[in-house]
Scaffold this motif. Structure first.
Motif, PDB file in Angstrom:
ATOM      1  N   ILE A  18      16.756  -3.041  15.892  1.00 43.09           N
ATOM      2  CA  ILE A  18      16.506  -2.990  14.150  1.00 43.09           C
ATOM      3  C   ILE A  18      15.618  -1.976  14.125  1.00 43.09           C
ATOM      4  O   ILE A  18      14.640  -1.541  14.715  1.00 43.09           O
ATOM      5  N   LYS A  19      15.685  -1.235  12.820  1.00 45.02           N
ATOM      6  CA  LYS A  19      14.581  -0.047  12.521  1.00 45.02           C
ATOM      7  C   LYS A  19      14.196  -0.583  11.135  1.00 45.02           C
ATOM      8  O   LYS A  19      13.163  -0.025  10.767  1.00 45.02           O
ATOM      9  N   GLU A  20      14.884  -1.790  10.509  1.00 43.33           N
ATOM     10  CA  GLU A  20      14.297  -2.222   9.486  1.00 43.33           C
ATOM     11  C   GLU A  20      14.577  -3.602   8.976  1.00 43.33           C
ATOM     12  O   GLU A  20      15.639  -3.895   9.592  1.00 43.33           O
ATOM     13  N   GLY A  21      14.124  -4.589   8.410  1.00 43.92           N
ATOM     14  CA  GLY A  21      14.659  -5.651   7.839  1.00 43.92           C
ATOM     15  C   GLY A  21      15.517  -5.403   6.603  1.00 43.92           C
ATOM     16  O   GLY A  21      15.291  -4.916   5.807  1.00 43.92           O
ATOM     17  N   LYS A  22      16.646  -5.959   7.003  1.00 39.06           N
ATOM     18  CA  LYS A  22      17.598  -6.210   5.504  1.00 39.06           C
ATOM     19  C   LYS A  22      17.129  -7.100   4.592  1.00 39.06           C
ATOM     20  O   LYS A  22      17.498  -8.324   4.963  1.00 39.06           O
ATOM     21  N   VAL A  23      16.494  -6.784   3.792  1.00 34.72           N
ATOM     22  CA  VAL A  23      16.026  -7.608   2.897  1.00 34.72           C
ATOM     23  C   VAL A  23      16.392  -7.266   1.366  1.00 34.72           C
ATOM     24  O   VAL A  23      17.131  -6.126   1.084  1.00 34.72           O
ATOM     25  N   PRO A  65      16.795  -5.578  -2.018  1.00 36.13           N
ATOM     26  CA  PRO A  65      15.693  -4.480  -2.263  1.00 36.13           C
ATOM     27  C   PRO A  65      14.697  -4.958  -3.407  1.00 36.13           C
ATOM     28  O   PRO A  65      13.763  -4.124  -3.491  1.00 36.13           O
ATOM     29  N   ASN A  66      14.542  -5.795  -4.068  1.00 36.51           N
ATOM     30  CA  ASN A  66      13.791  -6.320  -4.971  1.00 36.51           C
ATOM     31  C   ASN A  66      12.511  -6.893  -3.971  1.00 36.51           C
ATOM     32  O   ASN A  66      11.474  -7.239  -4.754  1.00 36.51           O
ATOM     33  N   ASN A  67      12.769  -7.246  -2.883  1.00 36.15           N
ATOM     34  CA  ASN A  67      11.707  -7.992  -2.181  1.00 36.15           C
ATOM     35  C   ASN A  67      11.025  -6.956  -1.487  1.00 36.15           C
ATOM     36  O   ASN A  67      11.266  -6.647  -0.404  1.00 36.15           O
ATOM     37  N   LYS A  68       9.951  -6.612  -2.172  1.00 36.50           N
ATOM     38  CA  LYS A  68       8.860  -5.534  -1.534  1.00 36.50           C
ATOM     39  C   LYS A  68       7.949  -5.884  -0.567  1.00 36.50           C
ATOM     40  O   LYS A  68       6.834  -6.270  -0.977  1.00 36.50           O
ATOM     41  N   VAL A  69       8.631  -6.020   0.468  1.00 35.30           N
ATOM     42  CA  VAL A  69       7.742  -6.610   1.781  1.00 35.30           C
ATOM     43  C   VAL A  69       7.930  -5.391   2.884  1.00 35.30           C
ATOM     44  O   VAL A  69       8.787  -4.665   2.700  1.00 35.30           O
ATOM     45  N   ILE A  70       7.046  -5.300   3.621  1.00 39.30           N
ATOM     46  CA  ILE A  70       6.643  -4.131   4.577  1.00 39.30           C
ATOM     47  C   ILE A  70       6.085  -4.371   5.748  1.00 39.30           C
ATOM     48  O   ILE A  70       5.054  -5.375   5.732  1.00 39.30           O
ATOM     49  N   ALA A  71       6.487  -3.970   6.745  1.00 40.23           N
ATOM     50  CA  ALA A  71       5.855  -4.609   7.916  1.00 40.23           C
ATOM     51  C   ALA A  71       4.987  -3.169   8.758  1.00 40.23           C
ATOM     52  O   ALA A  71       5.689  -2.166   8.999  1.00 40.23           O
ATOM     53  N   LEU A  72       3.728  -3.378   8.868  1.00 40.05           N
ATOM     54  CA  LEU A  72       2.933  -2.265   9.648  1.00 40.05           C
ATOM     55  C   LEU A  72       2.900  -2.417  11.163  1.00 40.05           C
ATOM     56  O   LEU A  72       2.725  -3.789  11.535  1.00 40.05           O
ATOM     57  N   SER A  73       3.064  -1.561  11.971  1.00 37.33           N
ATOM     58  CA  SER A  73       3.080  -1.633  13.421  1.00 37.33           C
ATOM     59  C   SER A  73       2.234  -0.566  14.095  1.00 37.33           C
ATOM     60  O   SER A  73       2.092   0.421  13.544  1.00 37.33           O
ATOM     61  N   PHE A  74       1.569  -1.120  15.177  1.00 35.96           N
ATOM     62  CA  PHE A  74       0.649  -0.356  15.788  1.00 35.96           C
ATOM     63  C   PHE A  74       1.186  -0.251  17.280  1.00 35.96           C
ATOM     64  O   PHE A  74       1.081  -1.147  18.047  1.00 35.96           O
ATOM     65  N   ASP A  75       1.287   0.731  17.891  1.00 37.22           N
ATOM     66  CA  ASP A  75       1.635   0.910  19.301  1.00 37.22           C
ATOM     67  C   ASP A  75       0.462   1.565  20.134  1.00 37.22           C
ATOM     68  O   ASP A  75      -0.317   2.255  19.884  1.00 37.22           O
ATOM     69  N   PRO A 115      11.735  -1.488   0.616  1.00 37.67           N
ATOM     70  CA  PRO A 115      11.585  -2.766   1.158  1.00 37.67           C
ATOM     71  C   PRO A 115      12.232  -3.135   2.406  1.00 37.67           C
ATOM     72  O   PRO A 115      13.252  -2.658   2.765  1.00 37.67           O
ATOM     73  N   GLY A 116      11.480  -3.958   3.275  1.00 31.72           N
ATOM     74  CA  GLY A 116      12.024  -4.320   4.456  1.00 31.72           C
ATOM     75  C   GLY A 116      11.497  -3.237   5.560  1.00 31.72           C
ATOM     76  O   GLY A 116      11.983  -3.350   6.842  1.00 31.72           O
ATOM     77  N   GLY A 117      10.896  -2.222   5.207  1.00 34.36           N
ATOM     78  CA  GLY A 117      10.664  -1.304   6.206  1.00 34.36           C
ATOM     79  C   GLY A 117       9.664  -1.350   7.175  1.00 34.36           C
ATOM     80  O   GLY A 117       8.778  -2.440   6.998  1.00 34.36           O
ATOM     81  N   ILE A 118       9.501  -0.923   8.177  1.00 30.02           N
ATOM     82  CA  ILE A 118       8.757  -0.751   9.396  1.00 30.02           C
ATOM     83  C   ILE A 118       8.165   0.448   9.682  1.00 30.02           C
ATOM     84  O   ILE A 118       8.601   1.359   9.795  1.00 30.02           O
ATOM     85  N   VAL A 119       6.625   0.308   9.493  1.00 31.90           N
ATOM     86  CA  VAL A 119       6.090   1.455   9.454  1.00 31.90           C
ATOM     87  C   VAL A 119       5.268   1.515  10.981  1.00 31.90           C
ATOM     88  O   VAL A 119       4.665   0.727  11.626  1.00 31.90           O
ATOM     89  N   LEU A 120       5.699   2.686  11.708  1.00 30.74           N
ATOM     90  CA  LEU A 120       4.919   3.104  12.969  1.00 30.74           C
ATOM     91  C   LEU A 120       3.673   3.885  12.979  1.00 30.74           C
ATOM     92  O   LEU A 120       3.554   4.801  12.301  1.00 30.74           O
ATOM     93  N   MET A 121       2.687   3.083  13.577  1.00 35.45           N
ATOM     94  CA  MET A 121       1.303   3.949  13.578  1.00 35.45           C
ATOM     95  C   MET A 121       0.746   3.660  15.124  1.00 35.45           C
ATOM     96  O   MET A 121       1.534   2.981  15.721  1.00 35.45           O
ATOM     97  N   HIS A 122      -0.190   4.285  15.519  1.00 36.18           N
ATOM     98  CA  HIS A 122      -0.781   3.960  16.984  1.00 36.18           C
ATOM     99  C   HIS A 122      -2.307   3.516  16.707  1.00 36.18           C
ATOM    100  O   HIS A 122      -3.205   4.248  16.225  1.00 36.18           O
ATOM    101  N   ASP A 123      -2.579   2.414  17.434  1.00 32.20           N
ATOM    102  CA  ASP A 123      -4.112   2.069  17.839  1.00 32.20           C
ATOM    103  C   ASP A 123      -4.663   2.768  19.097  1.00 32.20           C
ATOM    104  O   ASP A 123      -5.707   2.749  19.413  1.00 32.20           O
ATOM    105  N   GLY A 124      -3.519   2.853  19.937  1.00 30.27           N
ATOM    106  CA  GLY A 124      -3.885   3.147  21.478  1.00 30.27           C
ATOM    107  C   GLY A 124      -3.256   4.733  21.495  1.00 30.27           C
ATOM    108  O   GLY A 124      -2.841   5.241  20.801  1.00 30.27           O
ATOM    109  N   GLY A 125      -3.375   4.807  22.879  1.00 31.09           N
ATOM    110  CA  GLY A 125      -2.570   6.267  23.410  1.00 31.09           C
ATOM    111  C   GLY A 125      -3.577   7.398  23.398  1.00 31.09           C
ATOM    112  O   GLY A 125      -3.334   8.555  23.545  1.00 31.09           O
ATOM    113  N   LYS A 140       8.183 -12.380  10.856  1.00 29.22           N
ATOM    114  CA  LYS A 140       8.341 -12.756   9.505  1.00 29.22           C
ATOM    115  C   LYS A 140       9.474 -12.035   8.674  1.00 29.22           C
ATOM    116  O   LYS A 140      10.452 -12.645   7.964  1.00 29.22           O
ATOM    117  N   LEU A 141       9.447 -10.643   9.020  1.00 29.87           N
ATOM    118  CA  LEU A 141      10.376  -9.940   8.534  1.00 29.87           C
ATOM    119  C   LEU A 141      11.986 -10.379   8.745  1.00 29.87           C
ATOM    120  O   LEU A 141      12.751 -10.565   8.085  1.00 29.87           O
TER     121      LEU A 141
END
Ligand SMILES: [Zn+2]
Length: 211
Positions: A8-13, A15-25, A162-172, A202-203
């Motif tokens: 998956i690269k996003e959650g299929k939710v 479009p009015n359901n404004k949820v988003i997932a932050l992720s840290f790699d 909506p349903g998006g997955i955001v890629l950021m980094h806490d390490g590396g 949850k997403l």
């Protein structure tokens, strides 16, 4: 339940359901993860951390804190290899990391993110075969290349949905100062647009619920 074996690269939710997932790699990492956890806590945001076994071995306290504060955890291999591996090596990359995540946080994760998003070097195949959900992303902050803070913020805002997955980094790397400076702005801008923040498990549950 969590789309075992799927990519998956996003959650299929809705479009009015404004949820988003932050992720840290690539973490956990000592100061960076501490700073990111503080920002998330202050804003009451839950995120998902894709850990490297190698980083978790170095910074187990930060790993434990991530779990204690209610964030979700995914497996990102031990060494972050990009090269092609045989099945035994790929298995070791994933299983040793899964074991350490469990030993450190008591969490058995079913989420896997391949290093570099590479799907063809055997680790993703191994993870699929072992029923992990392969979690890619729909918004790449490209923070690993150390752009300015506004560049990170604008890139995430442009790609947010909506349903998006955001890629950021806490390490590396030791310098994640741009990510840490951008994060509160990203959170407040997304909140101003009506978004709420969910973990990736949850997403995925919400995605099932919309079917
Ligand atoms: Zn990575």
């Amino acid at each position: 339940m969590y789309y075992h074996g799927a990519v998956i690269k996003e959650g299929k939710v809705d479009p009015n359901n404004k949820v988003i997932a932050l992720s840290f790699d690539d973490g956990p990492w000592r100061k960076n993860t501490d700073s990111i956890l503080k920002i998330l806590k202050r804003n009451n945001v839950k995120a998902t951390f894709f850990m490297l076994g190698d980083s978790l071995a170095n910074f187990p306290q930060q790993g434990k804190l991530i779990a204690d504060e209610g964030h979700a955890i995914g497996n990102h291999t031990w060494h972050h290899f990009y090269h092609r591996m045989d099945e035994q090596t790929a298995g070791k990359e994933i299983e040793t990391t899964a074991d350490l995540i469990y030993k450190t946080t008591n969490i058995k994760t079913t989420l896997f993110r391949p290093p570099g998003g590479i799907m063809t070097n055997c680790v993703a195949d191994y993870a699929k075969k072992h029923n992990y959900t392969i979690v890619m992303w729909s918004a790449d902050s490209i923070d690993y290349s150390h752009p300015s803070v506004p560049v990170i913020v604008n890139r995430v805002m442009r790609e947010a949905k909506p349903g998006g997955i955001v890629l950021m980094h806490d390490g590396g790397g030791n310098n994640r100062s741009q990510t840490i400076a951008a994060l509160p702005q990203i959170i407040s801008k997304l909140k101003a647009q009506g978004y709420s923040f969910v973990t990736i498990p949850k997403l995925l549950q919400m995605q099932v619920a919309t079917k």
